[in-house]
Design a protein around this motif. Structure first.
Motif, PDB file in Angstrom:
ATOM      1  N   TRP A 236      23.119  -9.671 -30.641  1.00 39.41           N
ATOM      2  CA  TRP A 236      22.880  -8.113 -30.273  1.00 39.41           C
ATOM      3  C   TRP A 236      23.614  -7.742 -29.165  1.00 39.41           C
ATOM      4  CZ3 TRP A 236      21.228  -6.410 -25.835  1.00 39.41           C
ATOM      5  CH2 TRP A 236      20.704  -7.184 -24.675  1.00 39.41           C
ATOM      6  N   TYR A 237      23.823  -8.548 -28.296  1.00 39.75           N
ATOM      7  CA  TYR A 237      24.683  -8.206 -27.209  1.00 39.75           C
ATOM      8  C   TYR A 237      26.186  -8.351 -27.818  1.00 39.75           C
ATOM      9  CZ  TYR A 237      25.771  -7.180 -22.265  1.00 39.75           C
ATOM     10  OH  TYR A 237      26.389  -6.720 -21.283  1.00 39.75           O
ATOM     11  N   ALA A 238      26.493  -9.115 -28.517  1.00 43.16           N
ATOM     12  CA  ALA A 238      27.841  -9.507 -28.925  1.00 43.16           C
ATOM     13  C   ALA A 238      28.161  -7.983 -29.689  1.00 43.16           C
ATOM     14  CB  ALA A 238      27.982 -10.275 -29.865  1.00 43.16           C
ATOM     15  N   SER A 239      27.156  -7.493 -30.508  1.00 48.75           N
ATOM     16  CA  SER A 239      27.408  -6.162 -31.342  1.00 48.75           C
ATOM     17  C   SER A 239      27.683  -5.038 -30.151  1.00 48.75           C
ATOM     18  CB  SER A 239      26.182  -5.869 -32.063  1.00 48.75           C
ATOM     19  OG  SER A 239      26.289  -4.725 -32.899  1.00 48.75           O
ATOM     20  N   PHE A 240      26.875  -4.956 -29.348  1.00 45.13           N
ATOM     21  CA  PHE A 240      27.091  -4.221 -28.093  1.00 45.13           C
ATOM     22  C   PHE A 240      28.655  -4.157 -27.638  1.00 45.13           C
ATOM     23  CE2 PHE A 240      26.988  -3.477 -23.447  1.00 45.13           C
ATOM     24  CZ  PHE A 240      26.851  -1.926 -23.356  1.00 45.13           C
ATOM     25  N   ILE A 241      28.928  -5.380 -27.275  1.00 44.60           N
ATOM     26  CA  ILE A 241      30.208  -5.418 -26.741  1.00 44.60           C
ATOM     27  C   ILE A 241      31.319  -5.050 -27.970  1.00 44.60           C
ATOM     28  CG2 ILE A 241      32.128  -7.234 -26.082  1.00 44.60           C
ATOM     29  CD1 ILE A 241      29.690  -8.898 -24.902  1.00 44.60           C
ATOM     30  N   THR A 242      31.390  -5.291 -28.968  1.00 43.54           N
ATOM     31  CA  THR A 242      32.168  -4.946 -30.160  1.00 43.54           C
ATOM     32  C   THR A 242      32.269  -3.528 -30.314  1.00 43.54           C
ATOM     33  OG1 THR A 242      31.898  -7.047 -31.132  1.00 43.54           O
ATOM     34  CG2 THR A 242      33.065  -5.442 -32.384  1.00 43.54           C
ATOM     35  N   ASN A 243      31.045  -2.877 -30.440  1.00 42.07           N
ATOM     36  CA  ASN A 243      31.017  -1.621 -31.096  1.00 42.07           C
ATOM     37  C   ASN A 243      30.976  -0.502 -29.805  1.00 42.07           C
ATOM     38  OD1 ASN A 243      30.599  -1.991 -33.795  1.00 42.07           O
ATOM     39  ND2 ASN A 243      28.651  -3.052 -33.187  1.00 42.07           N
ATOM     40  N   PHE A 244      30.746  -0.828 -28.506  1.00 39.00           N
ATOM     41  CA  PHE A 244      30.691   0.146 -27.495  1.00 39.00           C
ATOM     42  C   PHE A 244      31.450  -0.453 -26.348  1.00 39.00           C
ATOM     43  CE2 PHE A 244      29.004   1.775 -23.451  1.00 39.00           C
ATOM     44  CZ  PHE A 244      29.084   3.066 -23.831  1.00 39.00           C
ATOM     45  N   ALA A 245      31.404  -1.460 -25.861  1.00 37.08           N
ATOM     46  CA  ALA A 245      31.956  -1.799 -24.622  1.00 37.08           C
ATOM     47  C   ALA A 245      33.611  -2.033 -24.474  1.00 37.08           C
ATOM     48  CB  ALA A 245      31.361  -3.128 -24.068  1.00 37.08           C
ATOM     49  N   LEU A 246      34.051  -2.773 -25.762  1.00 41.24           N
ATOM     50  CA  LEU A 246      35.432  -2.931 -25.809  1.00 41.24           C
ATOM     51  C   LEU A 246      36.109  -1.561 -25.960  1.00 41.24           C
ATOM     52  CD1 LEU A 246      35.873  -6.156 -27.686  1.00 41.24           C
ATOM     53  CD2 LEU A 246      36.626  -5.621 -25.291  1.00 41.24           C
ATOM     54  N   PRO A 247      35.785  -0.799 -26.992  1.00 44.10           N
ATOM     55  CA  PRO A 247      36.310   0.527 -27.211  1.00 44.10           C
ATOM     56  C   PRO A 247      36.233   1.321 -25.802  1.00 44.10           C
ATOM     57  CG  PRO A 247      34.891   0.084 -28.988  1.00 44.10           C
ATOM     58  CD  PRO A 247      34.561  -0.867 -27.977  1.00 44.10           C
ATOM     59  N   ASN A 248      35.311   1.264 -25.089  1.00 43.37           N
ATOM     60  CA  ASN A 248      35.483   1.981 -23.866  1.00 43.37           C
ATOM     61  C   ASN A 248      35.732   1.220 -22.520  1.00 43.37           C
ATOM     62  OD1 ASN A 248      34.222   4.778 -24.737  1.00 43.37           O
ATOM     63  ND2 ASN A 248      32.767   3.125 -25.687  1.00 43.37           N
ATOM     64  N   ALA A 249      36.598   0.160 -22.704  1.00 46.41           N
ATOM     65  CA  ALA A 249      36.762  -0.699 -21.632  1.00 46.41           C
ATOM     66  C   ALA A 249      37.435  -0.148 -20.402  1.00 46.41           C
ATOM     67  CB  ALA A 249      37.838  -2.009 -21.922  1.00 46.41           C
ATOM     68  N   GLU A 250      38.267   0.954 -20.616  1.00 47.92           N
ATOM     69  CA  GLU A 250      38.806   1.545 -19.459  1.00 47.92           C
ATOM     70  C   GLU A 250      37.804   2.324 -18.656  1.00 47.92           C
ATOM     71  OE1 GLU A 250      42.445   4.833 -18.364  1.00 47.92           O
ATOM     72  OE2 GLU A 250      42.145   4.093 -20.365  1.00 47.92           O
ATOM     73  N   LEU A 251      36.889   3.020 -19.359  1.00 47.22           N
ATOM     74  CA  LEU A 251      35.881   3.922 -18.601  1.00 47.22           C
ATOM     75  C   LEU A 251      34.934   2.806 -17.977  1.00 47.22           C
ATOM     76  CD1 LEU A 251      34.029   6.335 -18.098  1.00 47.22           C
ATOM     77  CD2 LEU A 251      33.006   6.026 -20.179  1.00 47.22           C
ATOM     78  N   LEU A 252      34.520   1.583 -18.541  1.00 47.79           N
ATOM     79  CA  LEU A 252      33.724   0.693 -17.937  1.00 47.79           C
ATOM     80  C   LEU A 252      34.357   0.051 -16.981  1.00 47.79           C
ATOM     81  CD1 LEU A 252      31.974  -0.956 -20.984  1.00 47.79           C
ATOM     82  CD2 LEU A 252      31.077   0.516 -19.500  1.00 47.79           C
ATOM     83  N   SER A 253      35.518  -0.135 -16.678  1.00 48.54           N
ATOM     84  CA  SER A 253      36.234  -0.508 -15.412  1.00 48.54           C
ATOM     85  C   SER A 253      36.095  -0.137 -14.376  1.00 48.54           C
ATOM     86  CB  SER A 253      37.908  -0.794 -16.079  1.00 48.54           C
ATOM     87  OG  SER A 253      38.633  -1.536 -14.929  1.00 48.54           O
ATOM     88  N   TYR A 254      36.279   1.485 -14.416  1.00 47.35           N
ATOM     89  CA  TYR A 254      36.140   2.284 -13.452  1.00 47.35           C
ATOM     90  C   TYR A 254      34.638   2.509 -12.940  1.00 47.35           C
ATOM     91  CZ  TYR A 254      40.868   4.202 -13.420  1.00 47.35           C
ATOM     92  OH  TYR A 254      42.116   4.428 -13.223  1.00 47.35           O
ATOM     93  N   MET A 255      33.777   2.375 -13.789  1.00 47.50           N
ATOM     94  CA  MET A 255      32.419   2.527 -13.588  1.00 47.50           C
ATOM     95  C   MET A 255      31.755   1.057 -12.902  1.00 47.50           C
ATOM     96  SD  MET A 255      30.622   3.867 -17.053  1.00 47.50           S
ATOM     97  CE  MET A 255      28.756   3.926 -16.408  1.00 47.50           C
ATOM     98  N   VAL A 256      32.411   0.196 -13.104  1.00 42.69           N
ATOM     99  CA  VAL A 256      31.952  -1.225 -12.566  1.00 42.69           C
ATOM    100  C   VAL A 256      32.503  -1.347 -11.199  1.00 42.69           C
ATOM    101  CG1 VAL A 256      32.228  -3.637 -12.632  1.00 42.69           C
ATOM    102  CG2 VAL A 256      31.753  -2.573 -14.928  1.00 42.69           C
ATOM    103  N   ALA A 257      33.715  -1.061 -11.200  1.00 45.70           N
ATOM    104  CA  ALA A 257      34.282  -0.991  -9.723  1.00 45.70           C
ATOM    105  C   ALA A 257      33.717  -0.142  -8.613  1.00 45.70           C
ATOM    106  CB  ALA A 257      36.011  -0.867  -9.859  1.00 45.70           C
TER     107      ALA A 257
END
Length: 201
Positions: A86-107
């Motif tokens: 289920w987490y792999a599905s979250f990564i594939t469908n949401f996290a990877l397509p928004n990697a740039e946004l998540l990068s800023y959010m994490v940092a």
């Protein structure tokens, strides 16, 4: 006949947990843990923001996150995978397509959580967001220091009433209040009843 008020009761808090999580005599312990946890987050986030390659914040933002997430997807194999489906599905469908946004959010999220914890500013909320990041890192199959940071954050969340006493919460919480107990800013003084106007002759 029993009324609703007769049936609703509160379980008293044990003296030990009240001392541990709500007694101001534990200020020293919670302050040290809070500042240590804040430093860990600030150090991690600042390293990402100032990364000279710009893989977290900058022209190549998202590169580091994408690499991390693709590594997490590689851990979904076997009978007992480190990363659940289920987490792999979250990564594939949401996290990877928004990697740039998540990068800023994490940092920047790590930096903000670190500063808030060090200053004792909305300590419980800051610890919650730190714990959320730790949980996501663990779901992605990365252990490292995440279990220790997560346990510390949960403990600080439980001790939110005193964890920020030697910090800005000492002044902000009485002023702003908490859900169900408004502070001075939101309290409205009851108006005194106006005297009746005497009838005219």
């Amino acid at each position: 006949m029993k009324t609703t008020s007769d049936l609703s009761t509160q379980i008293p808090e044990p003296a030990f947990t009240r001392f541990l999580f709500a007694d101001t005599r534990m200020n020293v312990v919670w302050t040290l843990l809070r500042i240590w946890l804040g430093y860990e987050w600030l150090h991690a986030g600042w390293g990402k923001i100032t990364n000279p390659a710009g893989v977290w914040v900058g022209e190549k933002a998202g590169v580091a996150v994408s690499g991390f997430l693709k590594g997490a997807l590689a851990k979904t194999q076997g009978d007992h995978p480190d990363v659940q489906g289920w987490y792999a599905s979250f990564i594939t469908n949401f996290a990877l397509p928004n990697a740039e946004l998540l990068s800023y959010m994490v940092a920047f999220g790590e930096v903000f959580v670190g500063i808030a914890l060090i200053l004792g500013l909305f300590t419980g909320i800051a610890a919650f967001f730190g714990a959320t990041m730790n949980t996501n890192f663990l779901f992605a199959g990365t252990v490292s220091s995440n279990p220790l940071l997560l346990v510390t954050a949960i403990a600080i969340m439980l001790a939110w009433r005193v964890a920020g006493q030697w910090g800005l919460d000492r002044f902000l919480l009485p002023y702003l209040g908490v859900p169900g107990a408004p502070g001075k800013l939101f309290k409205h003084e009851p108006r005194s009843p106006q005297s009746p106007i005497p009838p005219t002759a």
